[in-house]
Design an enzyme around this catalytic site. Structure first.
Site, PDB file in Angstrom:
ATOM      1  N   ILE A 167       0.831  -1.208   0.000  1.00 26.62           N
ATOM      2  CA  ILE A 167       0.000   0.000   0.000  1.00 26.62           C
ATOM      3  C   ILE A 167       0.859   1.249   0.000  1.00 26.62           C
ATOM      4  CG2 ILE A 167      -1.878   1.248   1.093  1.00 26.62           C
ATOM      5  CD1 ILE A 167      -2.318  -1.141   2.920  1.00 26.62           C
ATOM      6  N   LYS A 222       2.130  -2.968   8.974  1.00 23.66           N
ATOM      7  CA  LYS A 222       3.265  -2.047   8.874  1.00 23.66           C
ATOM      8  C   LYS A 222       4.484  -2.723   9.484  1.00 23.66           C
ATOM      9  CE  LYS A 222       4.731   2.635  10.126  1.00 23.66           C
ATOM     10  NZ  LYS A 222       4.317   3.924  10.689  1.00 23.66           N
ATOM     11  N   ASP A 227       3.663  14.707  13.962  1.00 20.44           N
ATOM     12  CA  ASP A 227       3.883  14.456  12.527  1.00 20.44           C
ATOM     13  C   ASP A 227       2.556  14.483  11.767  1.00 20.44           C
ATOM     14  OD1 ASP A 227       5.376  13.928  10.258  1.00 20.44           O
ATOM     15  OD2 ASP A 227       5.582  11.786  10.637  1.00 20.44           O
TER      16      ASP A 227
HETATM   17  P1  ADP Z   1       5.583   5.870   7.796  1.00 25.16           P
HETATM   18  O1  ADP Z   1       5.976   5.939   9.249  1.00 25.16           O
HETATM   19  O2  ADP Z   1       6.551   5.042   7.021  1.00 25.16           O
HETATM   20  O3  ADP Z   1       5.275   7.218   7.204  1.00 25.16           O
HETATM   21  P2  ADP Z   1       2.721   5.363   7.789  1.00 25.16           P
HETATM   22  O4  ADP Z   1       2.107   4.710   8.977  1.00 25.16           O
HETATM   23  O5  ADP Z   1       2.500   6.830   7.609  1.00 25.16           O
HETATM   24  O6  ADP Z   1       4.275   4.983   7.750  1.00 25.16           O
HETATM   25  O7  ADP Z   1       2.223   4.590   6.474  1.00 25.16           O
HETATM   26  C1  ADP Z   1       2.690   4.948   5.174  1.00 25.16           C
HETATM   27  C2  ADP Z   1       1.501   5.020   4.211  1.00 25.16           C
HETATM   28  O8  ADP Z   1       0.840   3.748   4.138  1.00 25.16           O
HETATM   29  C3  ADP Z   1       0.417   6.008   4.620  1.00 25.16           C
HETATM   30  O9  ADP Z   1       0.700   7.330   4.160  1.00 25.16           O
HETATM   31  C4  ADP Z   1      -0.823   5.417   3.964  1.00 25.16           C
HETATM   32  O10 ADP Z   1      -0.901   5.780   2.598  1.00 25.16           O
HETATM   33  C5  ADP Z   1      -0.557   3.914   4.041  1.00 25.16           C
HETATM   34  N1  ADP Z   1      -1.220   3.339   5.236  1.00 25.16           N
HETATM   35  C6  ADP Z   1      -0.738   3.344   6.503  1.00 25.16           C
HETATM   36  N2  ADP Z   1      -1.587   2.753   7.358  1.00 25.16           N
HETATM   37  C7  ADP Z   1      -2.644   2.351   6.628  1.00 25.16           C
HETATM   38  C8  ADP Z   1      -3.897   1.677   6.928  1.00 25.16           C
HETATM   39  N3  ADP Z   1      -4.199   1.317   8.176  1.00 25.16           N
HETATM   40  N4  ADP Z   1      -4.743   1.433   5.909  1.00 25.16           N
HETATM   41  C9  ADP Z   1      -4.426   1.809   4.651  1.00 25.16           C
HETATM   42  N5  ADP Z   1      -3.309   2.452   4.293  1.00 25.16           N
HETATM   43  C10 ADP Z   1      -2.414   2.723   5.261  1.00 25.16           C
HETATM   44 MG    MG Z   2       3.719   8.491   7.544  1.00 28.88          MG
END
Ligand code: ADP
Ligand code: MG
Length: 167
Positions: free
Chosen positions: A10, A33, A127
């Site tokens: 994703i 994640k 953030d």
């Molecule tokens: P990072 O710490 O690497 O920025 P994030 O938690 O922001 O990680 O996740 C990166 C991207 O993945 C987000 O900007 C979003 O597009 C996607 N994403 C994260 N969590 C979810 C979720 N629960 N459902 C769908 N997409 C998600």
């Molecule tokens: Mg992020």
């Protein structure tokens, strides 16, 4: 990890890769994640641990993404979140025209309610930006990515690193 079947990638942010996955037994769709554990040897809680701690310390709230499970994996951790359709950065990027005022107000109200809830639980996110605000299929906004979050003490007795912020 064997409990999940990976369906696709994703997103990828600064601290981890996010996959769409299905729980094999229940059929539930989640976002996984993967976060690596770094700098553990210097005794400071690293980003992954911060995120887990911040999310676990909060009760469920409709404006904060729900953490369903955490398990160790390959020297790091995997966090299983409720699956969300998109994020606000994508919504804005793919919109044909600027979002309607009513839509902006609605997103802002959900954001403020989520922030108020975090602060009521002594968590500062640090953030907040469109890519970290997830949007569900029904248009609900939820705050995600607590990788830079911190627990603060309301009496001001702790010291915080300055200039940790996202505009
Ligand atoms: P990072 O710490 O690497 O920025 P994030 O938690 O922001 O990680 O996740 C990166 C991207 O993945 C987000 O900007 C979003 O597009 C996607 N994403 C994260 N969590 C979810 C979720 N629960 N459902 C769908 N997409 C998600
Ligand atoms: Mg992020």
């Amino acid at each position: 990890m064997d409990q999940y079947c990976i369906l696709g990638r994703i997103g990828e942010g600064a601290h981890g890769i996010v996959f769409k996955a299905k729980h094999v037994e229940t059929g539930e769709i989640v976002a996984l994640k993967k976060v690596a554990l770094r700098r553990l040897e210097d005794g400071f809680p690293n980003q992954a641990l911060r995120e887990i701690k911040a999310l676990q310390e909060m009760e469920d709230n409709q404006y904060v993404v729900q953490l369903k499970a955490v398990f160790p994996h390959g020297g790091g951790f995997v966090l299983a979140f409720e699956f969300m359709l998109s994020d606000l950065a994508e919504v804005v990027r793919h919109a044909q025209r600027p979002l309607a005022q009513a839509q902006v107000k609605s997103y802002l109200q959900m954001l403020l309610k989520g922030v108020a809830f975090c602060h009521a639980n002594n968590i500062v996110h640090r953030d907040l930006k469109p890519a970290n605000l997830l949007i569900s299929a029904s248009g609900q906004l939820k705050i995600a990515d607590f990788g830079l979050a911190r627990v603060f003490s309301p009496d001001g007795s702790r010291l915080y690193t300055h200039q940790v912020a996202t505009r």
